[in-house]
Scaffold this active site. Structure first.
Site, PDB file in Angstrom:
ATOM      1  N   ARG A  58      22.469  66.727  68.415  1.00  0.00           N
ATOM      2  CA  ARG A  58      23.392  66.940  67.297  1.00  0.00           C
ATOM      3  C   ARG A  58      22.741  67.718  66.161  1.00  0.00           C
ATOM      4  O   ARG A  58      23.422  68.446  65.440  1.00  0.00           O
ATOM      5  CB  ARG A  58      23.909  65.591  66.801  1.00  0.00           C
ATOM      6  CG  ARG A  58      24.734  64.843  67.844  1.00  0.00           C
ATOM      7  CD  ARG A  58      25.172  63.493  67.342  1.00  0.00           C
ATOM      8  NE  ARG A  58      26.081  63.605  66.199  1.00  0.00           N
ATOM      9  CZ  ARG A  58      26.486  62.585  65.465  1.00  0.00           C
ATOM     10  NH1 ARG A  58      26.022  61.363  65.742  1.00  0.00           N
ATOM     11  NH2 ARG A  58      27.309  62.755  64.448  1.00  0.00           N
ATOM     12  N   TYR A 106      35.662  74.500  56.531  1.00  0.00           N
ATOM     13  CA  TYR A 106      36.009  74.252  55.125  1.00  0.00           C
ATOM     14  C   TYR A 106      34.850  73.542  54.433  1.00  0.00           C
ATOM     15  O   TYR A 106      34.149  72.732  55.042  1.00  0.00           O
ATOM     16  CB  TYR A 106      37.293  73.428  54.994  1.00  0.00           C
ATOM     17  CG  TYR A 106      37.282  72.079  55.657  1.00  0.00           C
ATOM     18  CD1 TYR A 106      36.905  70.938  54.955  1.00  0.00           C
ATOM     19  CD2 TYR A 106      37.670  71.930  56.992  1.00  0.00           C
ATOM     20  CE1 TYR A 106      36.911  69.690  55.556  1.00  0.00           C
ATOM     21  CE2 TYR A 106      37.671  70.685  57.609  1.00  0.00           C
ATOM     22  CZ  TYR A 106      37.290  69.577  56.886  1.00  0.00           C
ATOM     23  OH  TYR A 106      37.287  68.341  57.491  1.00  0.00           O
ATOM     24  N   PRO A 107      34.625  73.834  53.152  1.00  0.00           N
ATOM     25  CA  PRO A 107      33.632  73.110  52.370  1.00  0.00           C
ATOM     26  C   PRO A 107      34.287  71.937  51.646  1.00  0.00           C
ATOM     27  O   PRO A 107      35.497  71.943  51.410  1.00  0.00           O
ATOM     28  CB  PRO A 107      33.147  74.164  51.376  1.00  0.00           C
ATOM     29  CG  PRO A 107      34.365  75.009  51.131  1.00  0.00           C
ATOM     30  CD  PRO A 107      35.151  75.007  52.427  1.00  0.00           C
ATOM     31  N   MET A 108      33.491  70.951  51.283  1.00  0.00           N
ATOM     32  CA  MET A 108      34.051  69.790  50.595  1.00  0.00           C
ATOM     33  C   MET A 108      33.000  69.108  49.714  1.00  0.00           C
ATOM     34  O   MET A 108      31.795  69.294  49.890  1.00  0.00           O
ATOM     35  CB  MET A 108      34.622  68.793  51.598  1.00  0.00           C
ATOM     36  CG  MET A 108      33.611  68.163  52.525  1.00  0.00           C
ATOM     37  SD  MET A 108      34.275  66.740  53.416  1.00  0.00           S
ATOM     38  CE  MET A 108      34.514  65.580  52.066  1.00  0.00           C
ATOM     39  N   ASP A 109      33.497  68.329  48.773  1.00  0.00           N
ATOM     40  CA  ASP A 109      32.682  67.503  47.884  1.00  0.00           C
ATOM     41  C   ASP A 109      33.155  66.064  47.962  1.00  0.00           C
ATOM     42  O   ASP A 109      34.290  65.786  48.362  1.00  0.00           O
ATOM     43  CB  ASP A 109      32.838  67.941  46.418  1.00  0.00           C
ATOM     44  CG  ASP A 109      32.100  69.221  46.090  1.00  0.00           C
ATOM     45  OD1 ASP A 109      31.105  69.537  46.767  1.00  0.00           O
ATOM     46  OD2 ASP A 109      32.528  69.915  45.144  1.00  0.00           O
ATOM     47  N   LYS A 110      32.305  65.154  47.521  1.00  0.00           N
ATOM     48  CA  LYS A 110      32.733  63.799  47.210  1.00  0.00           C
ATOM     49  C   LYS A 110      33.044  63.753  45.710  1.00  0.00           C
ATOM     50  O   LYS A 110      32.234  64.179  44.885  1.00  0.00           O
ATOM     51  CB  LYS A 110      31.638  62.787  47.551  1.00  0.00           C
ATOM     52  CG  LYS A 110      31.518  62.496  49.051  1.00  0.00           C
ATOM     53  CD  LYS A 110      32.737  61.756  49.558  1.00  0.00           C
ATOM     54  CE  LYS A 110      32.507  61.134  50.924  1.00  0.00           C
ATOM     55  NZ  LYS A 110      32.335  62.115  52.004  1.00  0.00           N
ATOM     56  N   HIS A 165      36.289  55.913  58.041  1.00  0.00           N
ATOM     57  CA  HIS A 165      36.481  57.365  58.114  1.00  0.00           C
ATOM     58  C   HIS A 165      36.076  57.883  59.498  1.00  0.00           C
ATOM     59  O   HIS A 165      36.790  58.678  60.122  1.00  0.00           O
ATOM     60  CB  HIS A 165      35.632  58.027  57.026  1.00  0.00           C
ATOM     61  CG  HIS A 165      35.829  59.497  56.896  1.00  0.00           C
ATOM     62  ND1 HIS A 165      36.956  60.067  56.336  1.00  0.00           N
ATOM     63  CD2 HIS A 165      35.028  60.540  57.239  1.00  0.00           C
ATOM     64  CE1 HIS A 165      36.842  61.379  56.344  1.00  0.00           C
ATOM     65  NE2 HIS A 165      35.686  61.694  56.887  1.00  0.00           N
ATOM     66  N   GLN A 219      32.873  68.496  66.143  1.00  0.00           N
ATOM     67  CA  GLN A 219      32.651  68.624  64.702  1.00  0.00           C
ATOM     68  C   GLN A 219      31.170  68.759  64.376  1.00  0.00           C
ATOM     69  O   GLN A 219      30.328  68.088  64.961  1.00  0.00           O
ATOM     70  CB  GLN A 219      33.200  67.393  63.982  1.00  0.00           C
ATOM     71  CG  GLN A 219      32.867  67.339  62.493  1.00  0.00           C
ATOM     72  CD  GLN A 219      33.353  66.065  61.842  1.00  0.00           C
ATOM     73  OE1 GLN A 219      34.466  65.981  61.359  1.00  0.00           O
ATOM     74  NE2 GLN A 219      32.509  65.034  61.845  1.00  0.00           N
TER      75      GLN A 219
END
EC number: 1.3.98.5
Length: 249
Positions: free
Chosen positions: A131, A145-149, A172, A185
């Site tokens: 992995r 896609y990018p992401m934040d918490k 999740h 993923q």
């Protein structure tokens, strides 16, 4: 102070998004266009040898919509190798007709929220290594896609106790497991590397699965309360054998 989660880090990652300046490329004589395309094909094939040497990998996709035409995703053991690849690409003749619309710098990451205590070196675990240093799928479709918490006065992921974050991440992850065999993923961490905290890259032969998993995740508390997202990029696989058709104008 809240406890920081540990991560396992693998290959460094560079997503490059380009639009093609078709109007200007059209003005180039056909024989020169053909030479540029062949040079680009040679570049792609040369860099692809890292896959066989287990020293990196790449993905090449034609992006749908006006955000970009081409996505090149490279993985390498050292960040400087990504610089070398990008610099070499920028010096190709065909790069004069590529307009960079977006890029993302990160590193393959595995979160350690759910890992138990063990004396085993995780980097020697074959499953973990597969992995962290993956062989990328060659599926029909890709989604990035990018992401934040989220961290604001009402919802701040980083102020939650570790046990609560573990519980949220477990729930999740259970949603994601429902898509095993449908979606592959890859999570890349980018804190201190780019403008968002993570990049998410999904592979599937059924493009509709991207919509399904992202929509279902919207109802998960981790996403609903704490997730913030950048733009979404969807594309179809682009093979070097199809360059003549793709660049025909």
């Amino acid at each position: 102070m809240s406890e920081a989660a540990e991560t396992l880090d693998g290959w460094y990652s560079l997503h490059l998004f380009y639009a093609v300046d078709w109007a200007t490329f059209r003005l180039v004589p056909e024989d020169e266009r053909e030479a540029m395309i062949n040079e680009f094909k040679t570049f792609i094939n040369d860099k692809a040898s890292a896959r066989e040497q287990q020293a990196g990998d790449y993905a090449l996709y034609n992006i749908t919509g006006q955000k970009a035409d081409i996505l090149l995703w490279y993985l390498r053991p050292e960040m400087k190798e990504l610089n070398e690849i990008e610099n070499e690409l920028n010096k190709l003749r065909i790069a004069d007709f590529f307009i960079q619309t977006y890029s993302y710098v990160s590193v393959i990451e595995l979160g350690n929220y759910l890992a138990g205590k063990s004396d085993e070196d995780p980097y020697q675990n074959p499953h973990v290594r597969a992995r962290l240093y993956p062989e990328l799928p060659r599926t029909e479709y890709i989604c990035f896609y990018p992401m934040d918490k989220r961290r604001n006065e009402t919802y701040n992921w980083y102020m939650l106790p570790m046990e609560e974050r573990k519980k949220l991440m477990y729930n999740h992850g259970m949603i994601g497991r429902q898509y095993a065999g449908k979606i592959k993923q890859f999570i890349t961490g980018s804190v201190g590397f780019d403008d968002f905290e993570w990049g998410v890259t999904l592979f599937s032969d059924d493009v509709l699965q991207f919509k399904k998993i992202v929509y279902e995740m919207r109802f998960d508390e981790t996403t609903a309360r704490y997730g913030e997202f950048g733009g979404f990029y969807i594309g179809h696989i682009l093979k070097t054998d199809d360059f003549e058709h793709f660049f025909a104008i």
